[in-house]
Write a protein that holds these residues in place. Sequence first.
Motif, PDB file in Angstrom:
ATOM      1  N   LEU A  92     -42.653  19.820  19.329  1.00 47.76           N
ATOM      2  CA  LEU A  92     -41.572  18.823  19.316  1.00 47.76           C
ATOM      3  C   LEU A  92     -41.782  17.796  18.220  1.00 47.76           C
ATOM      4  O   LEU A  92     -40.829  17.421  17.507  1.00 47.76           O
ATOM      5  CB  LEU A  92     -41.496  18.130  20.682  1.00 47.76           C
ATOM      6  N   ARG A  93     -43.004  17.335  18.078  1.00 48.92           N
ATOM      7  CA  ARG A  93     -43.279  16.307  17.061  1.00 48.92           C
ATOM      8  C   ARG A  93     -42.974  16.846  15.667  1.00 48.92           C
ATOM      9  O   ARG A  93     -42.334  16.164  14.831  1.00 48.92           O
ATOM     10  CB  ARG A  93     -44.739  15.873  17.157  1.00 48.92           C
ATOM     11  N   GLY A  94     -43.420  18.105  15.398  1.00 48.58           N
ATOM     12  CA  GLY A  94     -43.170  18.673  14.078  1.00 48.58           C
ATOM     13  C   GLY A  94     -41.691  18.854  13.790  1.00 48.58           C
ATOM     14  O   GLY A  94     -41.205  18.537  12.683  1.00 48.58           O
ATOM     15  N   LEU A  95     -40.946  19.319  14.830  1.00 46.26           N
ATOM     16  CA  LEU A  95     -39.516  19.531  14.624  1.00 46.26           C
ATOM     17  C   LEU A  95     -38.769  18.211  14.452  1.00 46.26           C
ATOM     18  O   LEU A  95     -37.853  18.089  13.623  1.00 46.26           O
ATOM     19  CB  LEU A  95     -38.945  20.321  15.804  1.00 46.26           C
ATOM     20  N   ILE A  96     -39.148  17.215  15.239  1.00 51.05           N
ATOM     21  CA  ILE A  96     -38.481  15.906  15.142  1.00 51.05           C
ATOM     22  C   ILE A  96     -38.733  15.273  13.786  1.00 51.05           C
ATOM     23  O   ILE A  96     -37.830  14.699  13.149  1.00 51.05           O
ATOM     24  CB  ILE A  96     -38.947  14.985  16.292  1.00 51.05           C
ATOM     25  N   VAL A  97     -39.993  15.377  13.295  1.00 51.04           N
ATOM     26  CA  VAL A  97     -40.307  14.832  11.976  1.00 51.04           C
ATOM     27  C   VAL A  97     -39.493  15.555  10.896  1.00 51.04           C
ATOM     28  O   VAL A  97     -38.941  14.943   9.966  1.00 51.04           O
ATOM     29  CB  VAL A  97     -41.821  14.946  11.697  1.00 51.04           C
ATOM     30  N   ALA A  98     -39.400  16.904  11.028  1.00 51.23           N
ATOM     31  CA  ALA A  98     -38.636  17.676  10.035  1.00 51.23           C
ATOM     32  C   ALA A  98     -37.167  17.301  10.061  1.00 51.23           C
ATOM     33  O   ALA A  98     -36.522  17.170   9.002  1.00 51.23           O
ATOM     34  CB  ALA A  98     -38.821  19.172  10.306  1.00 51.23           C
ATOM     35  N   LEU A  99     -36.627  17.100  11.273  1.00 52.48           N
ATOM     36  CA  LEU A  99     -35.211  16.740  11.371  1.00 52.48           C
ATOM     37  C   LEU A  99     -34.964  15.327  10.845  1.00 52.48           C
ATOM     38  O   LEU A  99     -33.965  15.065  10.159  1.00 52.48           O
ATOM     39  CB  LEU A  99     -34.746  16.851  12.823  1.00 52.48           C
ATOM     40  N   SER A 100     -35.861  14.401  11.164  1.00 52.57           N
ATOM     41  CA  SER A 100     -35.659  13.017  10.719  1.00 52.57           C
ATOM     42  C   SER A 100     -35.826  12.864   9.223  1.00 52.57           C
ATOM     43  O   SER A 100     -35.212  11.988   8.594  1.00 52.57           O
ATOM     44  CB  SER A 100     -36.640  12.090  11.452  1.00 52.57           C
ATOM     45  N   ASP A 101     -36.664  13.700   8.615  1.00 52.26           N
ATOM     46  CA  ASP A 101     -36.877  13.636   7.162  1.00 52.26           C
ATOM     47  C   ASP A 101     -35.901  14.513   6.391  1.00 52.26           C
ATOM     48  O   ASP A 101     -36.047  14.705   5.169  1.00 52.26           O
ATOM     49  CB  ASP A 101     -38.308  14.064   6.826  1.00 52.26           C
ATOM     50  N   LYS A 102     -34.917  15.078   7.078  1.00 54.29           N
ATOM     51  CA  LYS A 102     -33.878  15.903   6.442  1.00 54.29           C
ATOM     52  C   LYS A 102     -34.474  17.130   5.741  1.00 54.29           C
ATOM     53  O   LYS A 102     -33.992  17.581   4.689  1.00 54.29           O
ATOM     54  CB  LYS A 102     -33.067  15.094   5.415  1.00 54.29           C
ATOM     55  N   LEU A 103     -35.559  17.651   6.312  1.00 62.99           N
ATOM     56  CA  LEU A 103     -36.196  18.829   5.729  1.00 62.99           C
ATOM     57  C   LEU A 103     -35.579  20.127   6.227  1.00 62.99           C
ATOM     58  O   LEU A 103     -35.891  21.200   5.697  1.00 62.99           O
ATOM     59  CB  LEU A 103     -37.701  18.820   6.045  1.00 62.99           C
ATOM     60  N   VAL A 104     -34.732  20.043   7.253  1.00 59.45           N
ATOM     61  CA  VAL A 104     -34.117  21.239   7.831  1.00 59.45           C
ATOM     62  C   VAL A 104     -32.716  21.395   7.263  1.00 59.45           C
ATOM     63  O   VAL A 104     -31.933  20.432   7.255  1.00 59.45           O
ATOM     64  CB  VAL A 104     -34.063  21.118   9.369  1.00 59.45           C
ATOM     65  N   PRO A 105     -32.380  22.569   6.749  1.00 57.94           N
ATOM     66  CA  PRO A 105     -31.006  22.789   6.257  1.00 57.94           C
ATOM     67  C   PRO A 105     -29.984  22.534   7.359  1.00 57.94           C
ATOM     68  O   PRO A 105     -30.272  22.735   8.545  1.00 57.94           O
ATOM     69  CB  PRO A 105     -31.023  24.252   5.817  1.00 57.94           C
ATOM     70  N   GLU A 106     -28.816  22.078   6.950  1.00 59.42           N
ATOM     71  CA  GLU A 106     -27.795  21.725   7.947  1.00 59.42           C
ATOM     72  C   GLU A 106     -27.393  22.913   8.809  1.00 59.42           C
ATOM     73  O   GLU A 106     -27.102  22.757   9.993  1.00 59.42           O
ATOM     74  CB  GLU A 106     -26.562  21.148   7.236  1.00 59.42           C
ATOM     75  N   ASP A 107     -27.397  24.108   8.245  1.00 58.89           N
ATOM     76  CA  ASP A 107     -26.988  25.267   9.043  1.00 58.89           C
ATOM     77  C   ASP A 107     -28.062  25.694  10.043  1.00 58.89           C
ATOM     78  O   ASP A 107     -27.822  26.537  10.906  1.00 58.89           O
ATOM     79  CB  ASP A 107     -26.635  26.437   8.117  1.00 58.89           C
ATOM     80  N   GLN A 108     -29.298  25.090   9.918  1.00 57.22           N
ATOM     81  CA  GLN A 108     -30.381  25.428  10.840  1.00 57.22           C
ATOM     82  C   GLN A 108     -30.654  24.314  11.858  1.00 57.22           C
ATOM     83  O   GLN A 108     -31.541  24.460  12.694  1.00 57.22           O
ATOM     84  CB  GLN A 108     -31.672  25.683  10.041  1.00 57.22           C
ATOM     85  N   VAL A 109     -29.888  23.218  11.775  1.00 60.37           N
ATOM     86  CA  VAL A 109     -30.150  22.078  12.667  1.00 60.37           C
ATOM     87  C   VAL A 109     -29.944  22.477  14.124  1.00 60.37           C
ATOM     88  O   VAL A 109     -30.758  22.165  15.010  1.00 60.37           O
ATOM     89  CB  VAL A 109     -29.261  20.885  12.292  1.00 60.37           C
ATOM     90  N   ASP A 110     -28.838  23.156  14.408  1.00 55.64           N
ATOM     91  CA  ASP A 110     -28.576  23.544  15.797  1.00 55.64           C
ATOM     92  C   ASP A 110     -29.675  24.451  16.345  1.00 55.64           C
ATOM     93  O   ASP A 110     -30.070  24.346  17.515  1.00 55.64           O
ATOM     94  CB  ASP A 110     -27.222  24.240  15.888  1.00 55.64           C
ATOM     95  N   ARG A 111     -30.147  25.344  15.497  1.00 56.72           N
ATOM     96  CA  ARG A 111     -31.234  26.250  15.940  1.00 56.72           C
ATOM     97  C   ARG A 111     -32.486  25.459  16.278  1.00 56.72           C
ATOM     98  O   ARG A 111     -33.150  25.701  17.299  1.00 56.72           O
ATOM     99  CB  ARG A 111     -31.516  27.256  14.839  1.00 56.72           C
ATOM    100  N   TYR A 112     -32.847  24.499  15.427  1.00 60.92           N
ATOM    101  CA  TYR A 112     -34.051  23.693  15.686  1.00 60.92           C
ATOM    102  C   TYR A 112     -33.877  22.807  16.917  1.00 60.92           C
ATOM    103  O   TYR A 112     -34.827  22.561  17.668  1.00 60.92           O
ATOM    104  CB  TYR A 112     -34.406  22.854  14.455  1.00 60.92           C
ATOM    105  N   LEU A 113     -32.668  22.297  17.123  1.00 60.30           N
ATOM    106  CA  LEU A 113     -32.420  21.505  18.329  1.00 60.30           C
ATOM    107  C   LEU A 113     -32.550  22.357  19.581  1.00 60.30           C
ATOM    108  O   LEU A 113     -33.034  21.903  20.630  1.00 60.30           O
ATOM    109  CB  LEU A 113     -31.020  20.871  18.256  1.00 60.30           C
ATOM    110  N   ALA A 114     -32.106  23.633  19.479  1.00 65.09           N
ATOM    111  CA  ALA A 114     -32.259  24.547  20.618  1.00 65.09           C
ATOM    112  C   ALA A 114     -33.738  24.785  20.920  1.00 65.09           C
ATOM    113  O   ALA A 114     -34.154  24.865  22.090  1.00 65.09           O
ATOM    114  CB  ALA A 114     -31.536  25.866  20.329  1.00 65.09           C
ATOM    115  N   ILE A 115     -34.543  24.900  19.841  1.00 69.80           N
ATOM    116  CA  ILE A 115     -35.991  25.064  20.060  1.00 69.80           C
ATOM    117  C   ILE A 115     -36.571  23.827  20.740  1.00 69.80           C
ATOM    118  O   ILE A 115     -37.388  23.930  21.658  1.00 69.80           O
ATOM    119  CB  ILE A 115     -36.684  25.335  18.713  1.00 69.80           C
ATOM    120  N   CYS A 116     -36.156  22.641  20.303  1.00 73.97           N
ATOM    121  CA  CYS A 116     -36.629  21.390  20.939  1.00 73.97           C
ATOM    122  C   CYS A 116     -36.236  21.359  22.414  1.00 73.97           C
ATOM    123  O   CYS A 116     -37.037  20.972  23.278  1.00 73.97           O
ATOM    124  CB  CYS A 116     -36.053  20.176  20.208  1.00 73.97           C
ATOM    125  N   HIS A 117     -34.995  21.759  22.680  1.00 70.98           N
ATOM    126  CA  HIS A 117     -34.526  21.775  24.072  1.00 70.98           C
ATOM    127  C   HIS A 117     -35.361  22.741  24.904  1.00 70.98           C
ATOM    128  O   HIS A 117     -35.725  22.459  26.056  1.00 70.98           O
ATOM    129  CB  HIS A 117     -33.039  22.160  24.105  1.00 70.98           C
TER     130      HIS A 117
END
Length: 498
Positions: free
Chosen positions: A285-310
Amino acid sequence: MIRRLQLALSAAVRALKQSKWLRSFYVKVFMSFLLTCAIFFVSLVAFWNYYFTDLVYKDKIELLSSRSEEVVKLLSSQEEGSLSVRELKLGVRLIGRSFTGFVWVVDENGTLDSSTNDSPNTVIPKTLDAPFMWALRGESGHTIVPKLDEKSPDTSFLVYYKPTAVNDKRYIIFMLLPVSEISSAISAFRLNLLLPLVFSLLAVAFILLLISRRLAGPLRRMNLAAEAMTQGDFTVRVPVQSKDEFGSLARSFNVMVDQLQQWEDTRKEFLATVSHELRSPLTTLRGLIVALSDKLVPEDQVDRYLAICHGEVLRLQRLVTDLLDLARIQNGGGEERLERVRLEEKVGEVLEVVSTRLHEKRLELRTMLPAAGTRPLVCTLDPDRFVQILQNLLYNAIQFTPEGGTIRLSLQQRGDEAEIIVADTGIGMDEEQLSRIWERFYKADQSRGLHTEGTGLGLTIVKHLVSAMKGTIQADSRKGEGTTFTVRFPLVKPDPRR
């Protein structure tokens, strides 16, 4: 000076009372046994001293009585003329020497008779007035006088007195024996009695010392071991050196230490496992949240990463829920709502719940339930906990059975018990994995690198729930062929009046 000695003695007594040495079990046992033996020996000495002293005095009194009869015979012979006065005096003197004392023949006026004594017309000492008066009344007996006159102030005498009459002339015969003669014999006896008893008491004290050390030794060793355990050292053991109660206590203590060490190891392993299980999703969770907050995740992959966090949050939630559930069960929470449950109805409810998962994974479900019209299978259970048991076993079978496999569920009566069998055609387990499936956080799939959503607590919870409701559960498995779980609960006996 005396006051200082008293204060010092009082301080010493208080120090002894507060001494740890005196409070030890070893010293208490030794002193108790020693005091008992000392009381016994003192009682024995007192008894034999009294008995022998009484025996000696009785023997001397009998001797004086017999010698007084001889004196009477001598007086009668002298009055008859068959014995001269000189011979009478010699005979009386010899009788006195025979018992290491002397004889006084006194007339009724209290003066020594001239025919039997070298000091005639001498009045008897005042210390003999009492026995003299008793003899004048016709009594005979004995007494002890502290002294006869001022010439012998420290000498006591055993006095035997006897009245007699010869040719109408009254005489009082005094047989006087120094008490020192008796005391010397009694002292010799006391010495011969005390010396063996003292040596016997010393020997008994030594034996008691050995016995007390042997009795208190295991307890002292157990105390040292317990003190070491309080410091966290569970490697100490008490040597078993006997087959008596102390040996049994030492063995029980060692078993307890083994159990405590096992519990401690389990606790450490549990804490390490919980830390690992919590750290993994938190790290993700920490790694994914940091990646999302730093805009390191492409926009088309944001939903996928949020699903992983969930998914990781749900995993944490399941883990915490299972831990709390296991804690409640181990504390007796599974026995709070026991009631009569018809197993067929509950099995049907569970099958409806899991049917969706079965269809999603394309698994075949085969059921074998009691025929309609037969007597229902009723057990005293917690209905919610029973549903939880069955769901865990079915979800476990679904999880480890590949697509196209088969799951079999049967419910039947086996003697006085209801038997539920959940079998699958999944991947199975070897003997080493099968022996560990009831352990907390153990996942048999980890060794095969499979990804599963379980927390490793499901079967542990099932085991505790079944035991809490007086049931039994066993597992059989073969690698590559599948696993079978068999659960049995005691049936409610039918009412014979119905």
